[in-house]
Structure formats: structure tokens, C-alpha cells
Design an enzyme around this catalytic site. Structure first.
Site, PDB file in Angstrom:
ATOM      1  N   CYS A   1      97.199  92.288 -85.438  1.00  0.00           N
ATOM      2  CA  CYS A   1      96.741  92.627 -87.382  1.00  0.00           C
ATOM      3  C   CYS A   1      97.911  91.665 -87.712  1.00  0.00           C
ATOM      4  O   CYS A   1      97.098  91.302 -89.112  1.00  0.00           O
ATOM      5  CB  CYS A   1      96.009  93.576 -87.272  1.00  0.00           C
ATOM      6  SG  CYS A   1      98.334  94.599 -87.099  1.00  0.00           S
TER       7      CYS A   1
ATOM      8  N   GLU B   1     101.625 105.279 -76.686  1.00  0.00           N
ATOM      9  CA  GLU B   1     101.836 105.824 -77.704  1.00  0.00           C
ATOM     10  C   GLU B   1     103.517 106.488 -78.339  1.00  0.00           C
ATOM     11  O   GLU B   1     103.149 107.045 -78.208  1.00  0.00           O
ATOM     12  CB  GLU B   1     100.417 105.653 -78.725  1.00  0.00           C
ATOM     13  CG  GLU B   1     100.202 106.229 -79.238  1.00  0.00           C
ATOM     14  CD  GLU B   1     100.236 105.152 -80.439  1.00  0.00           C
ATOM     15  OE1 GLU B   1     100.327 105.535 -81.938  1.00  0.00           O
ATOM     16  OE2 GLU B   1      99.507 103.890 -80.543  1.00  0.00           O
TER      17      GLU B   1
ATOM     18  N   CYS C   1      87.640  92.246-101.639  1.00  0.00           N
ATOM     19  CA  CYS C   1      87.674  91.070-101.210  1.00  0.00           C
ATOM     20  C   CYS C   1      88.009  90.115-102.074  1.00  0.00           C
ATOM     21  O   CYS C   1      88.563  89.940-102.961  1.00  0.00           O
ATOM     22  CB  CYS C   1      85.753  91.233-100.981  1.00  0.00           C
ATOM     23  SG  CYS C   1      85.503  91.949 -99.776  1.00  0.00           S
TER      24      CYS C   1
ATOM     25  N   CYS D   1      79.722  98.906-102.245  1.00  0.00           N
ATOM     26  CA  CYS D   1      80.195  98.046-101.872  1.00  0.00           C
ATOM     27  C   CYS D   1      79.418  97.146-100.783  1.00  0.00           C
ATOM     28  O   CYS D   1      78.917  98.034 -99.476  1.00  0.00           O
ATOM     29  CB  CYS D   1      81.257  98.791-100.963  1.00  0.00           C
ATOM     30  SG  CYS D   1      82.492  97.039-100.160  1.00  0.00           S
TER      31      CYS D   1
ATOM     32  N   CYS E   1      78.121  90.314-103.695  1.00  0.00           N
ATOM     33  CA  CYS E   1      78.778  91.475-104.601  1.00  0.00           C
ATOM     34  C   CYS E   1      78.811  91.325-106.094  1.00  0.00           C
ATOM     35  O   CYS E   1      79.999  89.849-106.349  1.00  0.00           O
ATOM     36  CB  CYS E   1      80.381  92.185-103.941  1.00  0.00           C
ATOM     37  SG  CYS E   1      80.755  93.935-105.067  1.00  0.00           S
TER      38      CYS E   1
ATOM     39  N   CYS F   1      86.958  93.800-108.188  1.00  0.00           N
ATOM     40  CA  CYS F   1      87.058  94.634-107.167  1.00  0.00           C
ATOM     41  C   CYS F   1      88.137  93.745-106.546  1.00  0.00           C
ATOM     42  O   CYS F   1      88.224  92.641-106.009  1.00  0.00           O
ATOM     43  CB  CYS F   1      86.434  94.749-106.685  1.00  0.00           C
ATOM     44  SG  CYS F   1      85.953  96.010-104.798  1.00  0.00           S
TER      45      CYS F   1
ATOM     46  N   ASP G   1      98.819  96.171 -78.147  1.00  0.00           N
ATOM     47  CA  ASP G   1      98.007  96.178 -79.087  1.00  0.00           C
ATOM     48  C   ASP G   1      99.180  96.663 -80.593  1.00  0.00           C
ATOM     49  O   ASP G   1      98.270  97.437 -81.209  1.00  0.00           O
ATOM     50  CB  ASP G   1      96.997  96.748 -79.107  1.00  0.00           C
ATOM     51  CG  ASP G   1      95.851  96.578 -80.188  1.00  0.00           C
ATOM     52  OD1 ASP G   1      95.868  95.546 -81.298  1.00  0.00           O
ATOM     53  OD2 ASP G   1      94.677  97.715 -80.443  1.00  0.00           O
TER      54      ASP G   1
ATOM     55  N   ASN H   1      91.738 102.948 -76.706  1.00  0.00           N
ATOM     56  CA  ASN H   1      90.521 101.727 -77.251  1.00  0.00           C
ATOM     57  C   ASN H   1      90.726 100.808 -75.396  1.00  0.00           C
ATOM     58  O   ASN H   1      88.987 100.306 -75.715  1.00  0.00           O
ATOM     59  CB  ASN H   1      91.298 100.933 -78.559  1.00  0.00           C
ATOM     60  CG  ASN H   1      89.582 100.243 -78.651  1.00  0.00           C
ATOM     61  OD1 ASN H   1      88.074 100.405 -79.132  1.00  0.00           O
ATOM     62  ND2 ASN H   1      89.500  98.992 -79.503  1.00  0.00           N
TER      63      ASN H   1
ATOM     64  N   ASN I   1     107.921 105.924 -78.360  1.00  0.00           N
ATOM     65  CA  ASN I   1     108.801 104.890 -79.812  1.00  0.00           C
ATOM     66  C   ASN I   1     108.662 103.814 -79.390  1.00  0.00           C
ATOM     67  O   ASN I   1     109.985 103.513 -79.071  1.00  0.00           O
ATOM     68  CB  ASN I   1     109.954 105.932 -80.278  1.00  0.00           C
ATOM     69  CG  ASN I   1     109.965 104.951 -81.908  1.00  0.00           C
ATOM     70  OD1 ASN I   1     109.104 103.841 -81.986  1.00  0.00           O
ATOM     71  ND2 ASN I   1     110.816 105.142 -82.850  1.00  0.00           N
TER      72      ASN I   1
END
Length: 432
Positions: free
Chosen positions: A389, A314, A76, A155, A67, A73, A362, A298, A341
Site C-alpha cells: 500500500c 500476524e 478525494c 459522499c 462531487c 473536502c 502484505d 484474506n 511481531n
């Protein structure tokens, strides 16, 4: 004269780590094993922050950034590192967090899940600002360590159809009377549809609306408008349009979603991650399974597809409504959903849900500590698949699962959900 340092390692954000006069120095743009001339831009009590001015002895793993905006930027941070080395670095981050925070080591290191390194990102939040010194309107990501927006026309990590819209969007917004009242555009790409959600602080007038409709027709996109919170987003043009969706073909599933609803940004890695999660969980007919932080289903719907009775939980009422609709459309009566919750989970609340044979978790970056602390000592799920994550909160929760709840960390590995960034997506299997 700028100092010269040897880079000893990479930190968890992808910065080179060096020592200068005995003080830890984090060097942006340098790789482990390199010698670099650096310029310090911030001094702290215990460490320095610096930029690499020149690489005097490059690493064999150094790559030429694809890039032209890389370095300015902030989207990344690792394009200068060869892709396989990026994944290896993320695997080390996962292992180090599990060992240091969780005091655990997996029995098996799972091979990393790879996908396309470029053009993978189907979701983005693009900032918008009129900057006359830059020739008009800017649309894109923020500059590194700055509130300014990068001057960019494309991008490399966005899906090609999305990347190609950046320059036309700059031109469109520059023609609108309310250009200064559009702070951002949310982009969501499905398998056959691209939706642009314009955040509007004031509505378009008739001329603006005509420009926007012409843009949508010319670029084959849908335009939504959002006046306040995400719940206010609604279609603007065209009046009748196909819905956003992504597929999980291994399970014969089609998953419709609204552009403001959470989905993974990388569809290829999402498919691989769902496949791996199902192999590790191994759901079977007659089993009772919970999918916590289930979103729009998912993982829930693939579990139901295997014949298990699955309860998805959820916190978002809107996402649960979407999950129920997706289960109905995919003819999966074994999938049920509840709103709760999960950050306020207690042992009593977990017991009231009934016993589960297996669990899939998840959570968002904050993890699932209240859930894991609420697991019963007797009759707990015998298998847990944890999709994370944030390796730090996974490690924190793993410490409780292993050292308090009696689980074994059987396997763990990374999924390269965000190539060229330091973001670490991972999956772990716990059994007892």
C-alpha cells in the site's frame, strides 16, 4: 497579480508540478500539460505550495468532478482527472519509485486492476463536531489541509447505503445530549450489513439511547459503541443481528469480521487483488507457504483452498483469533496461524519457522524490511508475492530482495483500490 505557470507533471500526491522563477511549485488542482493562474499559499526554502485559481489551457484529461464538495473536502484529490489517467499516473508512481529507490525494473508491467470509480468505499472514519455557525452538527471528512470538518450531506465514493446516512446522522446527533462527546463514527459495510461504531467519551442517557435505537431501526443499520480503544467496541442495538462479512466467491469463502478489524475498503478490488495474487503465487498441494501480515486470512484461506499448507503470521492477537475462526468455518485445516511481531523478524526467527516454498507478504505502509533482510541465502522461498500500500517502501524492500537476496522482479502493477485519491496499491512478483 497572480502568476501564470505551465504544469510540467504530476507529483506522487496528484499535485501539478511547475517552476516559478526557477523554484519548484506544487499546484493543487492543476494537471500535467495545463497552463494555470495560481495563488501561492505557502513558501518554503526549496519549493512553493499553490492553488490553481484558473485553468487557462485545460488538459484533454481534465474531468468535471462529480462531487459538489470536491476541492473543499479532503477525502478525494483527483476527481478532476479522468479515471483512466488517474490509474496511469499511479502506474508511473510505482515505476518511478521502483527505479529511483529500488534501482529495479519489472520484467513485465501487469495491467492495472480496475473496479467501480464511485460508491466503492465500504469503510470510513467519519469525524463529528457541533458547529453552530454551520447550523448544527457536521459529520464527514476533514476539509483539505485543515482540522475543520467539511460541511457535507453525502459522499460520492462511499457505498450508496453509507453515503445516504450522513445527513440523517447529522440530524440524529444534533438531538443527543452528548453530541459534543462523540468525536467520530467508524463505518463498516459488509455485503448485507452496515455497522456504525460510535466513539463515546461519555455514555448515552436513556433518552439518547432511545433516539439511537429508533435511528438504527429506521435505517436498517447496527449501532456499536466504543468507550476507549477498539477492543472496547461492542454491539449496542439491535440485540440480535447478522454479522458483518465479505465474500471471496472465486474460492467459495465467506469472511466474517468485526467492524473494528482491518479489511480492505474496496471489496471489488480486494476480490480482484486476491485473484491476481493467487495466480502469481500459484499455490499447489504439498507446498509449504507463509502468508506474512495475514490479518484475518484474506490471502491465507484462498491459498489453503488450493491445497497448500499455509502458515499465516500476524502481530494482532485479535486478528489471528478471527483468522483461525474463519479457517474453521470455511473447513480449511491446511491453514494455521501464529501471533508474532514481524517488525522484529530476525534470520534466526525466520529459520525457526521452517523452510517455505513460497511467500506472500502484505504489510502496512511501513513495509517489511526486517522480513526481507531475514530471508536465508540458501533455501529461501523461490517465489514471493508482495502486496503493497506504499510504493516507496515496496521499492525499498525490492532493492534488498533483488540486489542483496538474489531475486528477480518478474512483474509489478497497480490496483486502483482508492479511485480519485493519490493512494497507490500495488502487487509485485519476485522469483529466484
Amino acid at each position: 497579480m497572480n502568476p501564470v505557470v505551465d504544469i510540467l507533471s504530476l507529483d506522487h500526491e496528484g499535485h501539478g508540478v511547475a517552476r516559478l522563477d526557477g523554484k519548484v511549485t506544487f499546484v493543487d488542482g492543476a494537471l500535467a500539460g495545463e497552463r494555470a493562474e495560481i495563488a501561492i499559499f505557502r513558501k518554503h526554502a526549496k519549493y512553493n505550495s499553490a492553488n490553481a485559481v484558473a485553468i487557462l489551457a485545460p488538459s484533454a484529461q481534465r474531468a468535471e468532478p462529480r462531487c459538489r464538495y470536491f476541492g473543499r473536502c479532503g477525502g478525494c484529490s483527483m476527481q478532476h482527472l479522468e479515471p483512466s489517467a488517474q490509474v496511469a499516473a499511479k502506474q508511473r508512481v510505482l515505476e518511478e519509485n521502483l527505479a529511483r529507490i529500488g534501482k529495479v525494473r519489472p520484467s513485465v508491467l501487469l495491467p492495472a486492476l480496475h473496479g467501480p470509480s464511485w460508491g466503492y468505499r465500504g469503510r470510513a472514519r467519519l469525524s463529528v463536531r457541533r458547529v453552530e455557525k454551520k447550523g448544527g452538527v457536521l459529520v464527514g471528512f476533514h476539509e483539505k489541509r485543515s482540522s475543520f470538518i467539511a460541511d457535507m450531506a453525502s459522499c460520492e465514493v462511499l457505498a450508496p447505503g453509507v453515503s445516504a446516512l450522513i445527513q440523517p446522522l447529522r440530524e440524529l446527533i444534533g438531538r443527543l445530549s452528548n453530541a459534543d462527546r462523540i468525536p467520530q463514527i467508524e463505518v463498516a459495510a459488509g455485503e448485507h450489513v452496515i455497522v456504525l461504531v460510535f466513539r463515546l467519551l461519555e455514555p448515552w442517557n436513556d433518552d439518547d439511547a432511545a433516539h439511537v435505537r429508533a435511528f438504527a431501526d429506521a435505517h436498517h443499520v447496527q449501532v456499536w459503541e466504543q468507550r476507549k480503544g477498539p477492543e472496547t467496541a461492542r454491539p449496542f442495538w439491535p440485540d440480535i443481528a447478522p454479522e458483518l462479512s465479505y465474500g471471496l466467491p472465486e474460492f467459495g469463502l465467506v469472511m466474517p469480521f468485526r467492524p473494528t478489524e482491518f479489511t480492505q475498503v474496496n471489496s471489488a478490488i480486494n476480490r480482484a487483488l486476491v485473484s491476481r495474487a493467487l495466480r502469481l503465487l500459484d499455490p499447489r498441494p504439498g507446498e509449504r507457504i507463509a502468508d506474512l501480515f495475514c490479518g484475518l486470512g484474506n490471502f491465507t484461506l484462498p491459498i489453503a483452498h488450493r491445497g497448500a499448507d499455509v502458515l499465516g503470521i500476524e502481530g494482532s492477537t485479535e486478528l489471528v483469533a478471527r483468522a483461525r475462526e474463519n479457517a474453521l468455518r470455511n473447513a480449511l485445516p491446511h491453514a494455521r496461524f501464529e501471533v508474532d511481531n514481524l517488525f522484529e523478524m530476525t534470520p534466526e526467527k525466520f529459520a525457526a519457522l521452517g523452510p517455505f516454498d513460497k511467500l506472500l507478504i502484505d504489510p502496512p505502509r511501513s513495509g517489511a524490511i526486517e522480513v526481507v533482510k531475514s530471508l536465508p541465502e540458501a533455501g529461501a522461498p523461490r517465489r514471493i508475492v508482495y502486496v503493497s500500500c506504499d510504493p516507496a517502501t515496496l521499492a525499498r524492500d525490492a532493492e534488498v530482495l533483488v540486489h542483496v537476496k538474489g531475486y528477480r522482479l518478474e512483474a509489478a502493477g497497480v490496483a486502483n483500490m482508492f479511485p480519485h485519491t493519490a493512494h497507490v496499491e500495488s502487487i509485485a512478483l519476485f522469483e529466484r
